[in-house]
Design a protein around this motif. Structure first.
Motif, PDB file in Angstrom:
ATOM      1  N   SER A  38     -30.090  -7.039 -23.961  1.00  0.00           N
ATOM      2  CA  SER A  38     -31.142  -7.724 -23.203  1.00  0.00           C
ATOM      3  C   SER A  38     -30.782  -7.865 -21.732  1.00  0.00           C
ATOM      4  CB  SER A  38     -31.412  -9.105 -23.809  1.00  0.00           C
ATOM      5  OG  SER A  38     -30.235  -9.901 -23.773  1.00  0.00           O
ATOM      6  N   TRP A  39     -29.541  -7.554 -21.367  1.00  0.00           N
ATOM      7  CA  TRP A  39     -29.089  -7.743 -19.989  1.00  0.00           C
ATOM      8  C   TRP A  39     -29.808  -6.833 -18.995  1.00  0.00           C
ATOM      9  CZ3 TRP A  39     -26.975  -3.454 -17.662  1.00  0.00           C
ATOM     10  CH2 TRP A  39     -26.504  -2.444 -18.503  1.00  0.00           C
ATOM     11  N   VAL A  40     -30.316  -5.709 -19.458  1.00  0.00           N
ATOM     12  CA  VAL A  40     -30.999  -4.793 -18.545  1.00  0.00           C
ATOM     13  C   VAL A  40     -32.237  -5.460 -17.941  1.00  0.00           C
ATOM     14  CG1 VAL A  40     -32.187  -2.573 -18.331  1.00  0.00           C
ATOM     15  CG2 VAL A  40     -30.155  -2.770 -19.787  1.00  0.00           C
ATOM     16  N   ALA A  41     -32.987  -6.153 -18.788  1.00  0.00           N
ATOM     17  CA  ALA A  41     -34.202  -6.841 -18.328  1.00  0.00           C
ATOM     18  C   ALA A  41     -34.317  -8.140 -19.121  1.00  0.00           C
ATOM     19  CB  ALA A  41     -35.436  -5.975 -18.530  1.00  0.00           C
ATOM     20  N   THR A  42     -33.637  -9.166 -18.639  1.00  0.00           N
ATOM     21  CA  THR A  42     -33.637 -10.435 -19.351  1.00  0.00           C
ATOM     22  C   THR A  42     -35.016 -11.096 -19.300  1.00  0.00           C
ATOM     23  OG1 THR A  42     -33.039 -11.740 -17.410  1.00  0.00           O
ATOM     24  CG2 THR A  42     -31.221 -10.794 -18.704  1.00  0.00           C
ATOM     25  N   LYS A  43     -35.205 -12.054 -20.173  1.00  0.00           N
ATOM     26  CA  LYS A  43     -36.461 -12.801 -20.192  1.00  0.00           C
ATOM     27  C   LYS A  43     -36.716 -13.452 -18.838  1.00  0.00           C
ATOM     28  CE  LYS A  43     -38.697 -16.595 -22.724  1.00  0.00           C
ATOM     29  NZ  LYS A  43     -38.523 -17.596 -23.832  1.00  0.00           N
ATOM     30  N   GLN A  44     -35.658 -13.978 -18.215  1.00  0.00           N
ATOM     31  CA  GLN A  44     -35.814 -14.635 -16.918  1.00  0.00           C
ATOM     32  C   GLN A  44     -36.179 -13.636 -15.820  1.00  0.00           C
ATOM     33  OE1 GLN A  44     -32.537 -17.125 -15.755  1.00  0.00           O
ATOM     34  NE2 GLN A  44     -33.267 -17.372 -13.663  1.00  0.00           N
ATOM     35  N   LEU A  45     -35.514 -12.487 -15.820  1.00  0.00           N
ATOM     36  CA  LEU A  45     -35.823 -11.481 -14.800  1.00  0.00           C
ATOM     37  C   LEU A  45     -37.263 -11.004 -14.908  1.00  0.00           C
ATOM     38  CD1 LEU A  45     -32.579  -9.272 -14.810  1.00  0.00           C
ATOM     39  CD2 LEU A  45     -33.351 -10.816 -12.981  1.00  0.00           C
ATOM     40  N   ILE A  46     -37.724 -10.822 -16.147  1.00  0.00           N
ATOM     41  CA  ILE A  46     -39.111 -10.402 -16.355  1.00  0.00           C
ATOM     42  C   ILE A  46     -40.068 -11.480 -15.864  1.00  0.00           C
ATOM     43  CG2 ILE A  46     -40.840  -9.802 -18.090  1.00  0.00           C
ATOM     44  CD1 ILE A  46     -38.511  -8.624 -19.761  1.00  0.00           C
ATOM     45  N   ALA A  47     -39.782 -12.737 -16.220  1.00  0.00           N
ATOM     46  CA  ALA A  47     -40.653 -13.841 -15.816  1.00  0.00           C
ATOM     47  C   ALA A  47     -40.725 -13.971 -14.293  1.00  0.00           C
ATOM     48  CB  ALA A  47     -40.157 -15.146 -16.436  1.00  0.00           C
ATOM     49  N   GLU A  48     -39.605 -13.642 -13.622  1.00  0.00           N
ATOM     50  CA  GLU A  48     -39.548 -13.753 -12.163  1.00  0.00           C
ATOM     51  C   GLU A  48     -40.066 -12.498 -11.460  1.00  0.00           C
ATOM     52  OE1 GLU A  48     -35.453 -14.591 -11.463  1.00  0.00           O
ATOM     53  OE2 GLU A  48     -35.602 -16.709 -12.033  1.00  0.00           O
ATOM     54  N   SER A  49     -40.521 -11.505 -12.242  1.00  0.00           N
ATOM     55  CA  SER A  49     -40.995 -10.227 -11.675  1.00  0.00           C
ATOM     56  C   SER A  49     -39.928  -9.582 -10.796  1.00  0.00           C
ATOM     57  CB  SER A  49     -42.286 -10.438 -10.869  1.00  0.00           C
ATOM     58  OG  SER A  49     -43.312 -10.957 -11.692  1.00  0.00           O
ATOM     59  N   ALA A  50     -38.692  -9.648 -11.248  1.00  0.00           N
ATOM     60  CA  ALA A  50     -37.563  -9.101 -10.481  1.00  0.00           C
ATOM     61  C   ALA A  50     -37.418  -7.610 -10.780  1.00  0.00           C
ATOM     62  CB  ALA A  50     -36.281  -9.851 -10.828  1.00  0.00           C
TER      63      ALA A  50
END
Length: 216
Positions: A179-191
């Motif tokens: 999950s480190w490639v695109a974590t839930k937080q990164l997705i939520a932040e549109s990073a």
């Protein structure tokens, strides 16, 4: 395309939890730009199945599978949504039967030698080892290689970028889920830039695992 074909395409598979459908398109494009070829969308959010369709449309080159398959109805729903492959965190006899009957490329989840044997007897040579780090990690999978030489594992759960190469060095590991490639937080932040960079790092790790002299 069967499950072995899919596992041979990529050594690192991003495991995605997407809470908003609007994130699906930019997420798919970021992962594709970073060089990812195979991704797993987990059924942990109400919009997950819609996310699968949106990602496939936004980046047709991505092989999009569905994870967190826990019951027979999940199998049907995921296939209807266009899942290229199915992954479960564990597997009852009923679920193994449903996965087999579906004909879809599948990786049932196992955490013990007994569970692995049961899945193998049901026809599954490719299996998800979950939760990898908590279930014994690299040393446990190394111990399984002798008695279960025909099983290919995809360890998932707590596998970081730093640990990926240790798993990929094992002869019975086909790929890792992370999950480190695109974590839930990164997705939520549109990073998306960060996710694209993480995807490139994963691709570099894949190359390192193939060409650094580590056994495959």
């Amino acid at each position: 395309m069967n499950i072995d074909d899919i596992l041979d395409v990529a050594k690192i598979i991003p495991v995605l939890e997407v809470s908003s459908l609007e994130k699906a398109t930019p997420l798919a494009k970021a992962l594709a730009r970073g060089g990812m070829q195979v991704v797993e969308v987990t059924l942990r959010t109400p919009c997950a199945l819609e996310v699968v369709a949106a990602m496939r449309s936004a980046a047709p080159e991505l092989i999009v599978g569905v994870g967190t398959i826990c019951k027979p109805s999940d199998v049907v729903a995921a296939i209807d949504a266009g899942a290229a492959f199915l992954v479960s965190p564990g597997a009852s006899e009923t679920l193994l039967g449903e996965l087999a009957a579906s004909g879809a490329p599948s990786m049932p989840g196992v955490a013990t030698a007994s569970e692995s044997i049961a899945a193998f007897e049901a026809g599954f040579k490719a299996q998800k080892f979950f939760p990898a780090e908590l279930a014994g990690g690299v040393s446990y999978l190394k111990a399984l290689a002798g008695p279960l030489p025909d099983v290919r594992f995809c360890p998932t759960g707590g596998v970081s970028a730093a640990r990926a190469l240790d798993y990929l060095a094992l002869p019975n590991v086909a790929c890792v889920g992370g999950s480190w490639v695109a974590t839930k937080q990164l997705i939520a932040e549109s990073a998306w830039v960060v996710i694209e960079d993480n995807a490139r790092t994963a691709v570099d790790l894949q190359s390192a695992s193939r060409f650094s002299g580590r056994p495959q």
